[in-house]
Each structure stands twice: as structure tokens, then as C-alpha cells.
Write an enzyme that holds these catalytic residues in place. Structure first.
Site, PDB file in Angstrom:
ATOM      1  N   TYR A 196      24.637  39.231  22.401  1.00 15.45           N
ATOM      2  CA  TYR A 196      25.793  40.017  21.945  1.00 15.45           C
ATOM      3  C   TYR A 196      27.052  39.257  22.377  1.00 15.45           C
ATOM      4  O   TYR A 196      27.002  38.038  22.567  1.00 15.45           O
ATOM      5  CB  TYR A 196      25.640  41.419  22.590  1.00 15.45           C
ATOM      6  CG  TYR A 196      26.557  42.480  22.080  1.00 15.45           C
ATOM      7  CD1 TYR A 196      26.587  42.820  20.725  1.00 15.45           C
ATOM      8  CD2 TYR A 196      27.402  43.179  22.942  1.00 15.45           C
ATOM      9  CE1 TYR A 196      27.443  43.813  20.265  1.00 15.45           C
ATOM     10  CE2 TYR A 196      28.251  44.174  22.484  1.00 15.45           C
ATOM     11  CZ  TYR A 196      28.266  44.477  21.142  1.00 15.45           C
ATOM     12  OH  TYR A 196      29.108  45.448  20.681  1.00 15.45           O
ATOM     13  N   GLU A 219      30.409  46.775   9.916  1.00 16.70           N
ATOM     14  CA  GLU A 219      30.794  46.016  11.102  1.00 16.70           C
ATOM     15  C   GLU A 219      31.652  44.804  10.732  1.00 16.70           C
ATOM     16  O   GLU A 219      31.313  44.047   9.823  1.00 16.70           O
ATOM     17  CB  GLU A 219      29.519  45.532  11.820  1.00 16.70           C
ATOM     18  CG  GLU A 219      29.753  44.977  13.191  1.00 16.70           C
ATOM     19  CD  GLU A 219      30.185  46.045  14.210  1.00 16.70           C
ATOM     20  OE1 GLU A 219      29.533  47.102  14.274  1.00 16.70           O
ATOM     21  OE2 GLU A 219      31.172  45.797  14.926  1.00 16.70           O
ATOM     22  N   ASP A 220      32.729  44.632  11.430  1.00 13.27           N
ATOM     23  CA  ASP A 220      33.575  43.447  11.333  1.00 13.27           C
ATOM     24  C   ASP A 220      34.054  43.141   9.910  1.00 13.27           C
ATOM     25  O   ASP A 220      33.988  41.992   9.436  1.00 13.27           O
ATOM     26  CB  ASP A 220      32.876  42.243  11.987  1.00 13.27           C
ATOM     27  CG  ASP A 220      32.856  42.398  13.511  1.00 13.27           C
ATOM     28  OD1 ASP A 220      33.215  43.489  14.017  1.00 13.27           O
ATOM     29  OD2 ASP A 220      32.485  41.438  14.201  1.00 13.27           O
ATOM     30  N   ASP A 254      31.899  50.935  12.823  1.00 17.26           N
ATOM     31  CA  ASP A 254      31.820  50.786  14.276  1.00 17.26           C
ATOM     32  C   ASP A 254      33.149  50.347  14.886  1.00 17.26           C
ATOM     33  O   ASP A 254      33.545  50.843  15.946  1.00 17.26           O
ATOM     34  CB  ASP A 254      30.728  49.749  14.569  1.00 17.26           C
ATOM     35  CG  ASP A 254      30.523  49.530  16.051  1.00 17.26           C
ATOM     36  OD1 ASP A 254      30.587  50.513  16.797  1.00 17.26           O
ATOM     37  OD2 ASP A 254      30.281  48.379  16.448  1.00 17.26           O
ATOM     38  N   ASP A 255      33.850  49.437  14.227  1.00 16.48           N
ATOM     39  CA  ASP A 255      35.099  48.917  14.797  1.00 16.48           C
ATOM     40  C   ASP A 255      36.191  49.976  14.826  1.00 16.48           C
ATOM     41  O   ASP A 255      36.992  50.024  15.752  1.00 16.48           O
ATOM     42  CB  ASP A 255      35.566  47.692  14.008  1.00 16.48           C
ATOM     43  CG  ASP A 255      34.531  46.601  14.056  1.00 16.48           C
ATOM     44  OD1 ASP A 255      34.297  46.068  15.145  1.00 16.48           O
ATOM     45  OD2 ASP A 255      33.910  46.320  13.014  1.00 16.48           O
ATOM     46  N   ASN A 301      37.472  40.543  21.744  1.00 20.64           N
ATOM     47  CA  ASN A 301      36.288  39.690  21.917  1.00 20.64           C
ATOM     48  C   ASN A 301      36.416  38.425  21.077  1.00 20.64           C
ATOM     49  O   ASN A 301      37.138  38.432  20.089  1.00 20.64           O
ATOM     50  CB  ASN A 301      35.036  40.455  21.467  1.00 20.64           C
ATOM     51  CG  ASN A 301      34.806  41.694  22.292  1.00 20.64           C
ATOM     52  OD1 ASN A 301      34.873  41.668  23.499  1.00 20.64           O
ATOM     53  ND2 ASN A 301      34.556  42.813  21.614  1.00 20.64           N
TER      54      ASN A 301
HETATM   55  N1  LIG Z   1      35.807  46.022  22.758  1.00 17.30           N
HETATM   56  C1  LIG Z   1      35.358  46.503  21.616  1.00 17.30           C
HETATM   57  O1  LIG Z   1      34.439  47.338  21.576  1.00 17.30           O
HETATM   58  C2  LIG Z   1      35.967  46.060  20.335  1.00 17.30           C
HETATM   59  C3  LIG Z   1      36.828  45.011  20.288  1.00 17.30           C
HETATM   60  N2  LIG Z   1      37.369  44.622  19.101  1.00 17.30           N
HETATM   61  C4  LIG Z   1      38.227  43.451  19.109  1.00 17.30           C
HETATM   62  O2  LIG Z   1      39.537  43.815  18.743  1.00 17.30           O
HETATM   63  C5  LIG Z   1      40.150  42.715  18.125  1.00 17.30           C
HETATM   64  C6  LIG Z   1      40.900  43.201  16.905  1.00 17.30           C
HETATM   65  O3  LIG Z   1      40.023  43.762  15.964  1.00 17.30           O
HETATM   66  P1  LIG Z   1      40.613  44.454  14.638  1.00 17.30           P
HETATM   67  O4  LIG Z   1      41.538  45.544  14.975  1.00 17.30           O
HETATM   68  O5  LIG Z   1      39.489  44.786  13.762  1.00 17.30           O
HETATM   69  O6  LIG Z   1      41.436  43.215  14.027  1.00 17.30           O
HETATM   70  P2  LIG Z   1      42.591  43.236  12.973  1.00 17.30           P
HETATM   71  O7  LIG Z   1      42.711  41.840  12.477  1.00 17.30           O
HETATM   72  O8  LIG Z   1      42.388  44.340  12.014  1.00 17.30           O
HETATM   73  O9  LIG Z   1      43.908  43.568  13.834  1.00 17.30           O
HETATM   74  C7  LIG Z   1      44.527  42.711  14.730  1.00 17.30           C
HETATM   75  C8  LIG Z   1      45.914  43.276  15.030  1.00 17.30           C
HETATM   76  O10 LIG Z   1      46.468  42.534  16.098  1.00 17.30           O
HETATM   77  C9  LIG Z   1      47.817  42.214  15.777  1.00 17.30           C
HETATM   78  N3  LIG Z   1      48.240  41.021  16.482  1.00 17.30           N
HETATM   79  C10 LIG Z   1      47.942  39.737  16.201  1.00 17.30           C
HETATM   80  N4  LIG Z   1      48.578  38.922  17.051  1.00 17.30           N
HETATM   81  C11 LIG Z   1      49.289  39.710  17.900  1.00 17.30           C
HETATM   82  C12 LIG Z   1      50.143  39.448  18.991  1.00 17.30           C
HETATM   83  N5  LIG Z   1      50.394  38.215  19.394  1.00 17.30           N
HETATM   84  N6  LIG Z   1      50.701  40.497  19.620  1.00 17.30           N
HETATM   85  C13 LIG Z   1      50.462  41.756  19.221  1.00 17.30           C
HETATM   86  N7  LIG Z   1      49.643  42.067  18.206  1.00 17.30           N
HETATM   87  C14 LIG Z   1      49.067  41.044  17.542  1.00 17.30           C
HETATM   88  C15 LIG Z   1      47.816  42.035  14.276  1.00 17.30           C
HETATM   89  O11 LIG Z   1      49.138  42.152  13.754  1.00 17.30           O
HETATM   90  C16 LIG Z   1      46.899  43.180  13.868  1.00 17.30           C
HETATM   91  O12 LIG Z   1      47.656  44.357  13.782  1.00 17.30           O
HETATM   92  C17 LIG Z   1      39.081  41.678  17.883  1.00 17.30           C
HETATM   93  O13 LIG Z   1      39.188  40.667  18.849  1.00 17.30           O
HETATM   94  C18 LIG Z   1      37.796  42.418  18.114  1.00 17.30           C
HETATM   95  O14 LIG Z   1      36.795  41.606  18.663  1.00 17.30           O
HETATM   96  C19 LIG Z   1      37.125  45.285  17.934  1.00 17.30           C
HETATM   97  C20 LIG Z   1      36.255  46.340  17.925  1.00 17.30           C
HETATM   98  C21 LIG Z   1      35.580  46.776  19.119  1.00 17.30           C
HETATM   99  C1  LIG Z   2      32.584  44.711  19.779  1.00 15.64           C
HETATM  100  C2  LIG Z   2      32.978  44.624  18.392  1.00 15.64           C
HETATM  101  O1  LIG Z   2      32.483  45.357  17.561  1.00 15.64           O
HETATM  102  C3  LIG Z   2      33.975  43.673  17.995  1.00 15.64           C
HETATM  103  O2  LIG Z   2      34.531  42.960  18.841  1.00 15.64           O
HETATM  104  O3  LIG Z   2      34.236  43.589  16.797  1.00 15.64           O
HETATM  105 MG   LIG Z   3      32.820  44.727  15.582  1.00 20.64          MG
END
Ligand SMILES: NC(=O)C1=CN([C@@H]2O[C@H](COP(=O)(O)OP(=O)(O)OC[C@H]3O[C@@H](n4cnc5c(N)ncnc54)[C@H](O)[C@@H]3O)[C@@H](O)[C@H]2O)C=CC1
Ligand SMILES: CC(=O)C(=O)O
Ligand SMILES: [Mg+2]
Length: 625
Positions: free
Chosen positions: A152, A294-295, A317-318, A467
Site C-alpha cells: 500500500y 479510487e483516485d 474512497d478519496d 501520499n
Molecule cells: N490520507 C488519505 O487517506 C488520503 C490522502 N489523499 C491525498 O491527498 C492528496 C490530494 O488528493 P485530491 O484531493 O484527490 O487531489 P486534487 O488534485 O483533487 O486536489 C489537490 C488540491 O491541492 C491544491 N494545491 C496544489 N498545490 C497547492 C499548494 N502549493 N498549496 C495549497 N494547495 C495546493 C490544488 O489547488 C487542489 O485544490 C493526494 O496526495 C492524495 O494522495 C487523498 C485521499 C486519501
Molecule cells: C490513500 C488514498 O486513497 C490516496 O492517497 O489517494
Molecule cells: Mg485514493
């Protein structure tokens, strides 16, 4: 270094206890001889007893000595801990990789020797999976804490980046834009009669790594491995699915090794028509299968969720799993301050990242505040994206972000304006929580973290949830070093606890949707849910939040150890079942009808969920033509 020896020994003892109490029922197999050895679902390697070797035409195809499941397990665990393993294995695999896909690997892992070692570990596990699934899942379940970072996040990200070079055997199904009109028949190419759980991606936003096209298949595979390990979904009933509609990643399009469609992504109605067709095909063959999106990049994550959530048993999930995990952590951070949960409505929360995950978190947090303080409550949420603070003055604001855009009055109160920088926001708002879902590594820099020392909270919370590891907004060490020892910290990918000196330890939590998605999927499956509602997701989040004791909270622990993931998932699954029953959305499953579910107590529901978790043991194989 894989430190599995001690935990392997204790889990082996537990496994043996479980083995001795349950005699597995027989399993029908429609093949014989070498075909069985080449089928990881049925293969037991040297574990076939002599009588079974005779029955199945295996005699002479294996070395004569029969090695029991426990001995096989011991041998595999030993392989992972033999002194010098890391060096020798990484060297060996480095040479292999050098020959096989040197150029691709070199491009993606330059100057990062850790990556080579991580990939070597992944390959060892993957090879075991491809040979003998029963042993693979037992090793995974018993050592989940050690192996989750490999199957993972973070290693799965590296695997996706290098997937075309690493590809040996397919896992899951691939549907592409070229398959339009064929999906209804293609779905019958999948060999299993029954599928319970599907994880689907279009590869457009893989972790924080962007558009990886067809290579994103690694994510559904990793998520479904977690389903087997955490939720006990039978691995013969899982299906990772890649929907390849092209990629906008020019580097991949130019890469000779790239295995996906060489075209830019379909957009608009053309894109939706493809997803529609796939969803119809899946539903036609397996009407009760749960589909986890997902993603997907944000626009499609939201659009597909709204499009399908009332027609199919699916969730994103996200957007939804992440929201529940974050909410549980946010409620924990209120408790950590020694305040009642209802004070959540007064927390000042800064969310960095206005994408599918960040907006999902705020939507669920808003629902929680409304429940606690009434529908007219005025939560103190501050949302930033790459252009800074989002206010109502922003041109071209995404409709999903609109409810969280600050009005002029609110920005004035804090001396902020449209596009205010993160540092400015932190200094002026003095938030209780700083939560990152931006996908940008290091965006919580030293200045930002130092500013969090002035937080109005007695225990400021810092969630660096992006991540994989390199994309985390800050490391655990940076957070404790710059924001002070008093913080509570959580990250999306695992970090080691931080030694604060003076015998103190800074506890690192893993705020990852892995704590919820297995229970959401399992609960929905076991109650035969027609759809997955906000109430069911809310119940899952509350269940996770209540799992932690006050004593643990005082130690900065917001989430349980991943070692107890099966137990957590059983409780979360039961909470989902009960919420679905309360909403009249549970059709039941098999012999357990809606009425049976309705009259189950909470404890009985947990027992029902636990009893329906698959556990890897060798079943006697019976041949049938
Ligand atoms: N820990 C967890 O369970 C999860 C973590 N994530 C992580 O969250 C991250 C984002 O995922 P999504 O929201 O789907 O992506 P996304 O691409 O939909 O959104 C990213 C957001 O971050 C903003 N952004 C980019 N650069 C920035 C900066 N320098 N300062 C402030 N904001 C900035 C963008 O404008 C956008 O609004 C990924 O790295 C993903 O791995 C996502 C889902 C679950
Ligand atoms: C953990 C997860 O779903 C993500 O980083 O997109
Ligand atoms: Mg995900």
C-alpha cells in the site's frame, strides 16, 4: 529493514490456535496436475499432502517432502529476516531490474536507493502472491504493520510509477476506450463466478503523483489486498479494474514501455459513456458487488459519485472514506484538548487543498457541526488551494468549494483577503487544526510549522495527509521539531514515532482511509445494501472515532494500531450494517434476511461480520470435471 521475526513468531502461534479450532471445508477444483500448481488460488506448493497429490495427479511434480502451511510460513518469514537480506536481495533485484527495465527504473528512482530496496520487497511479496495466494494473504494478515507500507502507500506509488517496466503477470481487468460496445461481453472473461468487491480507477490522480494512466492499476490492487487483509473479503471474489481512457501524461505517452492507450484522455460525454457502460456491465453480471471509485481526478470523482450513488452500491474512497477518517481524527483532536466533543463546532480548521479529498473532508465536517450546533451553525473553516485562501471574491470558483469560500465579512474579521497566503492565514487565524490534502510535499515548511506554535489550541493538530511519503506536507520530525512537542500529528503515509529526547516520544498517527474503506465495503456487502448513504458513512466515522480510549488520546493517539485492523474493520462494518438497516436499505445476504439483520444486537452484528471474514487456510481440494 523488515522486522518481522518477533511479530511473525507470535502471529504464528495465534495462527496455529486458529488452525486447530477450524477444519476448513473442501474446495472444488476443475483442473488437475500442473495446472493446479500454476494457479495461485489453489496452489499449495510443497504443502500438498501425499493423498491429495495422488488424487489430483500431482505425484512426481513436486519434491517428495511435504512442508506444512506453518513451516512454509516460517520459511517465508525467515527469508525476510535473514541477516543481510536487505543488502543481498536489493543487490540481486537491482541486477534483475537492471536487465529487465533498467531505463524506466533509472528515470524514476534516480538518487533514491531506498526505492530500489522498496521495489525489491514488493517484488518478493508479489511473486509469492502470483504463486500461492493462501500463503501470501496469511503472511500479509499476520504482518500487516510491516507489509502495508509495501503493498500500500508509499511503495504502491513507486510501483505505479514503474508499472510498465515491472509488469509480468496481469492482475484484475483492463477496459479501454477501444472496448466501447464490448464491455457487457468482456466482463464474462473474468474467471470467477462471484465478485463481491471491485476497486475501479481511471488512473487520473494516483496518490499525489498525478496522471499515471494505465499504470494506476497498482492502486486498486493495493486497496483490494487491504480488503482481504482487513475485511476478510475472499480474494477469489475481488476484482481490481482499470478503465483506460488515455492519459494526459506526455512523459508516459512518449515512453516506449508504456502499456496503456497512446492517446489523450477522453473528456465530457465520451468519457461518461465509457464509465456508464462499464458500470452497467459490472452490475449486469454481479448485481450485488460493491464498487469503490479510487483516485479519479476531482471533476470525475464528484461527477461519477453523484451520477451513480443512487443507482449502484458504490462510493468514492478519496471523497468519502478520507472524510470519515479525517473527521474521526478531528474529533480525537478535540478530545486531546480535554474539551467535550460538542466543542468541535468552535474549532478553527485550516484545510490546504481544495480537491476531491479536501472538499470531502469539509463537507463531512460541516455535517458534523450542523448535527452538534444546529443547521445555522457557522463553522470556522478556512480553505486554501494553490492560489491561497478561497473567498467568495474568487473568479471561477469550483461549485463544490463554494460553501466553504469565505465572505468579505469573515475575511475582514481576521484581516485576510482573497488569495491570502497559508502563512498569513495561520498567523492571523491561529487555528486549532492544520490539515493538508494538497499533494504537495513540504508545503508545511518551517515558517508555517513555527506559526502553529501560536495556535489557540492547547494541543494544535497537524495532519499532513498527502501520499506517498515524499508528497506529505511535512514529515513527522519536522512537525515536532518546529511546531513543538505539544502537537498531535497524523500523516497519510507511515512515519516512525519521533524521539523527542528526555525519554519522550512524539506519537505518529496514520490518517489514512484504510481505516474505513474496508469496513464500508464489508458492511455494505454483508447487509446487501442497495446504496451507500451519508448516514452509513457517518456511522463508520463515528465508530472509528469511538475506538480510541481517553488514555490513548492523552498520549496523542488518534487512530488505533494497524495491527488491529481486522477488529476495527469488524466494528466499522457492523456500524455500517446497522445504519443501513436503520434506513431500510438492507436487503440481506444469503440466508440472512433483512429481518434477521434488524433484530441483531450490536454485539450480534459484530459477531456476524467477524464470522463472515475469510481467513487463509489450505482447504482440501476435490477434483470435479
Ligand atoms: N490520507 C488519505 O487517506 C488520503 C490522502 N489523499 C491525498 O491527498 C492528496 C490530494 O488528493 P485530491 O484531493 O484527490 O487531489 P486534487 O488534485 O483533487 O486536489 C489537490 C488540491 O491541492 C491544491 N494545491 C496544489 N498545490 C497547492 C499548494 N502549493 N498549496 C495549497 N494547495 C495546493 C490544488 O489547488 C487542489 O485544490 C493526494 O496526495 C492524495 O494522495 C487523498 C485521499 C486519501
Ligand atoms: C490513500 C488514498 O486513497 C490516496 O492517497 O489517494
Ligand atoms: Mg485514493
Amino acid at each position: 529493514m523488515w522486522r518481522v521475526a518477533r511479530s511473525a513468531a507470535s502471529s504464528l502461534r495465534q495462527s496455529r490456535r486458529r488452525m486447530s479450532t477450524a477444519i476448513p471445508g473442501p474446495c472444488i477444483v476443475h483442473k488437475r496436475g500442473a495446472d493446479i500448481l500454476h494457479d495461485p488460488w489453489f496452489n499449495k506448493d510443497t504443502g500438498f499432502p501425499l493423498t491429495e497429490r495422488d488424487r489430483l495427479g500431482l505425484r512426481g511434480l513436486l519434491p517428495p517432502r511435504v512442508i506444512s502451511f506453518e513451516q512454509q510460513y516460517d520459511r517465508f518469514s525467515l527469508l525476510l529476516v535473514i541477516g543481510g537480506f536487505d543488502f543481498l536481495t536489493s543487490l540481486f533485484f537491482f541486477l534483475v531490474l537492471l536487465v529487465e527495465s533498467y531505463r524506466s527504473l533509472e528515470k524514476n528512482t534516480q538518487g533514491q536507493p531506498d526505492n530500489v530496496v522498496s521495489l525489491a520487497k514488493w517484488r518478493i511479496l508479489n511473486r509469492l502472491h502470483d504463486r500461492n495466494e493462501t500463503l501470501y494473504y496469511r503472511v500479509l494478515i499476520d504482518n500487516i504493520k510491516n507489509f502495508a507500507p509495501t503493498i500500500y502507500t508509499p511503495t504502491v506509488g513507486l510501483v505505479c510509477q514503474n508499472y510498465s517496466g515491472l509488469f509480468r503477470r496481469p492482475r484484475g481487468m483492463y477496459f479501454s476506450a477501444k472496448d466501447k460496445g464490448e464491455m457487457m461481453s468482456m466482463i464474462y472473461n473474468w474467471p470467477a463466478q462471484q465478485v463481491d468487491m471491485i476497486v475501479l480507477t481511471d488512473g487520473s490522480r494516483i496518490l499525489g503523483l498525478g496522471d499515471l494512466g494505465v499504470q494506476g492499476i497498482g492502486i486498486p490492487i493495493g486497496k483490494l489486498d487491504m480488503y482481504v487483509a482487513a475485511a476478510g473479503i475472499n480474494p477469489q471474489r475481488i476484482l481490481p479494474v482499470m478503465l483506460d481512457v488515455g492519459t494526459n501524461n506526455e512523459k508516459l505517452l512518449a515512453d516506449k514501455l508504456y502499456l496503456g492507450l497512446r492517446q489523450h484522455r477522453l473528456e465530457g460525454d465520451e468519457y461518461l459513456a465509457i464509465v456508464d457502460e462499464l458500470m452497467e456491465a459490472v452490475h449486469a453480471r454481479w448485481p450485488k458487488a460493491i464498487v469503490q471509485f479510487e483516485d479519479f481526478q476531482m471533476k470525475w470523482a464528484f461527477e461519477t459519485l453523484e451520477r451513480y450513488r443512487k443507482r449502484f452500491c458504490m462510493f468514492n474512497d478519496d471523497v468519502q472514506g478520507t472524510a470519515g477518517v479525517a473527521l474521526a481524527g478531528l474529533l480525537g483532536s478535540v478530545r486531546a484538548q480535554g474539551r467535550p466533543l460538542t466543542d468541535f463546532a468552535d474549532q478553527k480548521i485550516v484545510v490546504v487543498g481544495a480537491g476531491s479529498a479536501g472538499l470531502g473532508v469539509l463537507k463531512m465536517a460541516l455535517q458534523a457541526v450542523s448535527r452538534m450546533a444546529g443547521p445555522h451553525a457557522d463553522p470556522h473553516f478556512f480553505l486554501l488551494d494553490k492560489d491561497g485562501l478561497i473567498t467568495k471574491e474568487r473568479k471561477c470558483i469550483d461549485p463544490a468549494a463554494t460553501p466553504f469560500a469565505k465572505s468579505q465579512g469573515e475575511t475582514k474579521e481576521f484581516g485576510l483577503c482573497e488569495g491570502s497566503s497559508l502563512l498569513d492565514v495561520i498567523k492571523k487565524v491561529k487555528p486549532h487544526v492544520l490539515l493538508g490534502l494538497s499533494g504537495v510535499g513540504g508545503v508545511f515548511n518551517e515558517e508555517i510549522l513555527r506559526a502553529m506554535k501560536e495556535s489557540d489550541s492547547t494541543k494544535p493538530a497537524i495532519f499532513a495527509m498527502s501520499n506517498p511519503t515524499a508528497n506529505a506536507e511535512c514529515t513527522a520530525e519536522e512537525a515536532f521539531k518546529h511546531a513543538g512537542e505539544n502537537i498531535v500529528f497524523a500523516s497519510g503515509s507511515p512515519f516512525d514515532d519521533v524521539d523527542l529526547g528526555n525519554g519522550k516520544t512524539g506519537h505518529v498517527n496514520q490518517a489514512n482511509n484504510m481505516y474505513l474503506f474496508p469496513g464500508i465495503g464489508l458492511g455494505s456487502l454483508l447487509c446487501g445494501a442497495r446504496i451507500i448513504t451519508d448516514d452509513m458513512l457517518q456511522a463508520a466515522a463515528e465508530c472509528l472515532a469511538s475506538y480510541i480510549t481517553d488514555g490513548e488520546i492523552q498520549m496523542g493517539i488518534l487512530y488505533p494500531s494497524i495491527d488491529s485492523i481486522r477488529d476495527i474493520t469488524a466494528e466499522v462494518g457492523a456500524a455500517v450494517v446497522r445504519a443501513a438497516v436503520a434506513e431500510g436499505l438492507a436487503d440481506g445476504r444469503g440466508e440472512v434476511g433483512p429481518k434477521d439483520l434488524k433484530y441483531m444486537s450490536k454485539e450480534q452484528t459484530i459477531k456476524y461480520v467477524k464470522e463472515n471474514m475469510w481467513f487463509p487456510v489450505y482447504s482440501p481440494l476435490v477434483h470435479e470435471k
